[in-house]
Enzyme design. Sequence first.
Site, short mmCIF file in Angstrom:
data_model
loop_
_atom_site.label_atom_id
_atom_site.label_comp_id
_atom_site.label_asym_id
_atom_site.label_seq_id
_atom_site.Cartn_x
_atom_site.Cartn_y
_atom_site.Cartn_z
N HIS A 1 0.82 -1.22 0.00
CA HIS A 1 0.00 0.00 0.00
C HIS A 1 0.85 1.27 0.00
O HIS A 1 0.31 2.37 -0.10
CB HIS A 1 -0.95 0.00 1.21
CG HIS A 1 -0.29 0.16 2.54
ND1 HIS A 1 0.04 -0.91 3.35
CD2 HIS A 1 0.10 1.26 3.23
CE1 HIS A 1 0.60 -0.48 4.47
NE2 HIS A 1 0.64 0.85 4.42
N ASP B 1 -0.47 -7.44 0.62
CA ASP B 1 0.12 -6.16 0.99
C ASP B 1 1.63 -6.28 0.95
O ASP B 1 2.30 -6.23 1.97
CB ASP B 1 -0.35 -5.71 2.37
CG ASP B 1 -0.04 -4.23 2.62
OD1 ASP B 1 0.46 -3.57 1.69
OD2 ASP B 1 -0.30 -3.74 3.73
N GLY C 1 3.62 5.61 9.41
CA GLY C 1 5.00 5.72 8.96
C GLY C 1 5.77 4.44 9.13
O GLY C 1 6.83 4.24 8.53
N SER D 1 4.63 1.48 8.25
CA SER D 1 4.25 0.54 7.20
C SER D 1 5.46 0.08 6.39
O SER D 1 6.31 0.88 6.01
CB SER D 1 3.25 1.17 6.25
OG SER D 1 1.96 1.13 6.77
N SER E 1 2.12 -4.37 7.80
CA SER E 1 0.99 -4.03 6.96
C SER E 1 0.12 -2.97 7.62
O SER E 1 -0.04 -1.87 7.10
CB SER E 1 0.15 -5.28 6.67
OG SER E 1 -1.03 -4.95 5.96
#
Length: 398
Positions: free
Chosen positions: A240, A268, A348, A350, A365
């Site tokens: 993402h 993801d 942040g 991720s 994720s």
Amino acid sequence: MRRRRLTHAVLASLLVLGGSSAAGTIPAAAAGSSASTPSAQSAPSTADPKPASDGLLAAMQRDLGLTRRQAEARIAAERAAAVLAPQVRRTAGEAYAGSWFDAERGRLTVALTPDATTGTRRAIGAAGADVRTAEHSARQLDAVKTRIDRLSAPPGVSGWHVDPVANAVVVDVVREDRSDNDVRRFVSRARAAGPVTVRTVAAAPRTFAAGTVGGDPYYTGNVRCSIGFSVHGGFVTAGHCGRPGAGVSGWDGSFIGTFQGSSFPDNDYAWVSVGSGWWTVPVVLGWGTVPDQLVRGSAVAPVGSSVCRSGSTSHWHCGTVLATNETVNYSQGAVHQLTKTSACAEPGDSGGSFITGDQAQGVTSGGWGNCAGGGETWFQPVNEILTRYGLTLHTYTG
């Protein structure tokens, strides 16, 4: 908080970097020379005298309430369980009903259906695992989850997964939405698919990308995310965070590379090829808070194992593996085959690294909560990403 470049440069100088390797974290000017042997799914060596850095051990003590000796003992036991888990699964065959790491006993527990032979039970016990009897096989529960995956879930259902301890599929429902008609209808249809247990959770999951706020580690457009793990030719991260063809810049604003593959929702995961003087190194960053952690493989940690996460916003935090192969119902759509943990994360983080000892587990994720009040976080298993894109994890073998 910007990581301490000098500390990272010193670590990089101890590693043998492939001459043509591109990197996601160290500018060429800061890197020394080194060599490493790639390994996508290396098994951990139970004889390794120090499988974790002092910083990772300190984070486990802080987040899991352990002493240093307990943290060291747990990592050693989890490494042994990770090696044993696939072996006992093969031994159990059709009678296999799941397995998990029992932190109190420091051993792998294996569930078997009632039709498992006495010889099978004895063999698994002799291998070093505890044995339990469960009504439903893992194959039966996986089939139930697959049927639920075909349903359309409302926002008040946060996800579902096979729980080997409960020997059922657990459906998570957001507390404030549990009386919602659409949620009740979904739960009713899920129960019709097979053995289901409903659990109430505090909040719905969300991804942990963030708008540009300045700092580490990489940016695409106005989104900040975190590097997961170095692979030969680039790094893996969350899907993402960017789409194929999107350019990526580093903590200092310089160009790193380009998203070569990306999938979200449904999955993801993504990978970024790197160049322009950036090299890959087999480390998980401590962000100036704890020492960097070397990556030596990607053996899967069983449910119940400890796991620690590194991200550009909240840095190091630890928890335990709560579930595997979970379907998470984000607002953007369902994502499958995620692993749930009790570690916290924030916007942040991720794409950042999940690691158990020195074994890479996956990339962040999303989740719910934060590192002030707690919560749960999911990661996409790293081995699935490596297989999907034909990548080789960059590991250290010194």
